[in-house]
Design an enzyme around this catalytic site. Structure first.
Site, PDB file in Angstrom:
ATOM      1  CB  SER A 104      -0.882   0.003   1.260  1.00  0.00           C
ATOM      2  OG  SER A 104      -1.506   1.262   1.433  1.00  0.00           O
TER       3      SER A 104
ATOM      4  CE1 TYR B  60      -3.794  -2.651   5.171  1.00  0.00           C
ATOM      5  CE2 TYR B  60      -3.217  -0.405   4.532  1.00  0.00           C
ATOM      6  CZ  TYR B  60      -3.591  -1.693   4.185  1.00  0.00           C
ATOM      7  OH  TYR B  60      -3.761  -2.017   2.865  1.00  0.00           O
TER       8      TYR B  60
ATOM      9  CE  LYS C  99      -1.217  -4.498   3.173  1.00  0.00           C
ATOM     10  NZ  LYS C  99      -1.247  -5.775   2.437  1.00  0.00           N
TER      11      LYS C  99
END
Length: 257
Positions: A148, A161, A165
Site C-alpha cells: 500500500s 496497517y 505493509k
C-alpha cells in the site's frame, strides 16, 4: 518472443489470496484472461466457488479453495489442494489483508496488533515459504505482494496497517535477494486509494474523499481493475528481469505533497 507472447500465462498456475472480491478478484481475472489457471481464495468457500464459477462461465480456468490465511493448517491446505488441482504453482499473489482499526496507534489493543501482524505479515511470509519448493522444482516463480502507499508514507489513523505493509516491502526485497538463485522474482505493488469494500470507510466519507481527490494529480480514486496491469507484467515473462521492486499505482498520491 514477441511482446504478446511475453505476457502469455498459458500453462501457469496462480494462487491469489483474498480474491473473492476487490483488487484480488480483479487480478485473478486478469491473470486468467492471460491464460493462467487461477486459484480463487478467501475465507468463504461459497464466495470462492461463486467467483470461480463466474470465471469458468466466461471460458477461464479457475477453482475456489477457501483459506483463512491467518491459520497455518489452512495455508498448507491451500498449497496442497492447488497441487492436487493443477499439479504445479508458478505465481503467488499475497493480496489478503486486514485493517480492523482506524485511530491513534497508542489506542490499539495488543491483541489487535498481533492479529494485524499475523494476517498482513506472517501469513504472506509463511505462504511464500510453502510455495517456494514448487518454484524450486520449476526453477522459476513469481511472488507479487500487495502492499500500500501507506507503507511508503505515514497517514493518520492507519498506523499499524502502515507498519504491517512497510514490513511487506522489506519481506519482498529479502525474498528477491535470497531466492533469486532459484529463479524466483518477488515484487510489491502499492495501490493508492482504490474503491473496494476494504477501503469503504475512506471513500464513503464525502468530505475526506473530496479532500483526497483534490490533492492527487489524477483527481480521483482508483478502481480495482486499474491494478491488474502491473500484476500481469510481474507475473509474466515480460517482467523476468524485475525483482525486488516496489511499484505504486496511486494516481500520483506519492507526489501530491
Amino acid at each position: 518472443m514477441n511482446v504478446k507472447e511475453q505476457f502469455n500465462l498459458k500453462g501457469k498456475v496462480a494462487i491469489i489470496t483474498g480474491s473473492s472480491k476487490g483488487i484480488g478478484k480483479s487480478i485473478a481475472k486478469a491473470l486468467a484472461e492471460q491464460g493462467a489457471q487461477v486459484v480463487i481464495s478467501s475465507r468463504s468457500q461459497e464466495a470462492c466457488d461463486e467467483v470461480a464459477a463466474a470465471f469458468t462461465d466466461e471460458g477461464l480456468k479457475a477453482v475456489g479453495i477457501a483459506c483463512h490465511i491467518g491459520k497455518e493448517d489452512q495455508r498448507k491446505n491451500l498449497v496442497n489442494k492447488t497441487i492436487e488441482a493443477f499439479g504445479r504453482i508458478d505465481i503467488l499473489v499475497n493480496n489478503a489483508a486486514i485493517n480492523p482499526v482506524f485511530g491513534p496507534i497508542e489506542d490499539v489493543d495488543p491483541e489487535i496488533f498481533d492479529k494485524i501482524m499475523d494476517v498482513n505479515v506472517k501469513a504472506p511470509w509463511s505462504l511464500s515459504n510453502l510455495v517456494l519448493p514448487h518454484f524450486q522444482t520449476n526453477k522459476k516463480g513469481s511472488i507479487i505482494n500487495i502492499a500500500s502507499v501507506e507503507a511508503l508514507t505515514p497517514g493518520f489513523g492507519l498506523g499499524l496497517y502502515s507498519t504491517s505493509k512497510a514490513a511487506i516491502l522489506m519481506l519482498t526485497k529479502n525474498q528477491a535477494k535470497e531466492w533469486g538463485r532459484y529463479g524466483v522474482n518477488a515484487n510489491a505493488i502499492c495501490p493508492g486509494l482504490i474503491k473496494t469494500k476494504f477501503s469503504a470507510a475512506l471513500w464513503t466519507n464525502e468530505k475526506m474523499l473530496n479532500k483526497l481527490e483534490k490533492s492527487i494529480p489524477s483527481g480521483r480514486m482508483g478502481m480495482p481493475e486499474e491494478m491488474v496491469g502491473l500484476a500481469c507484467l510481474l507475473a509474466s515473462d515480460a517482467g523476468n528481469y524485475m525483482t525486488g521492486g516496489v511499484y505504486t499505482a496511486d494516481g500520483g498520491y506519492m507526489i501530491a505533497g
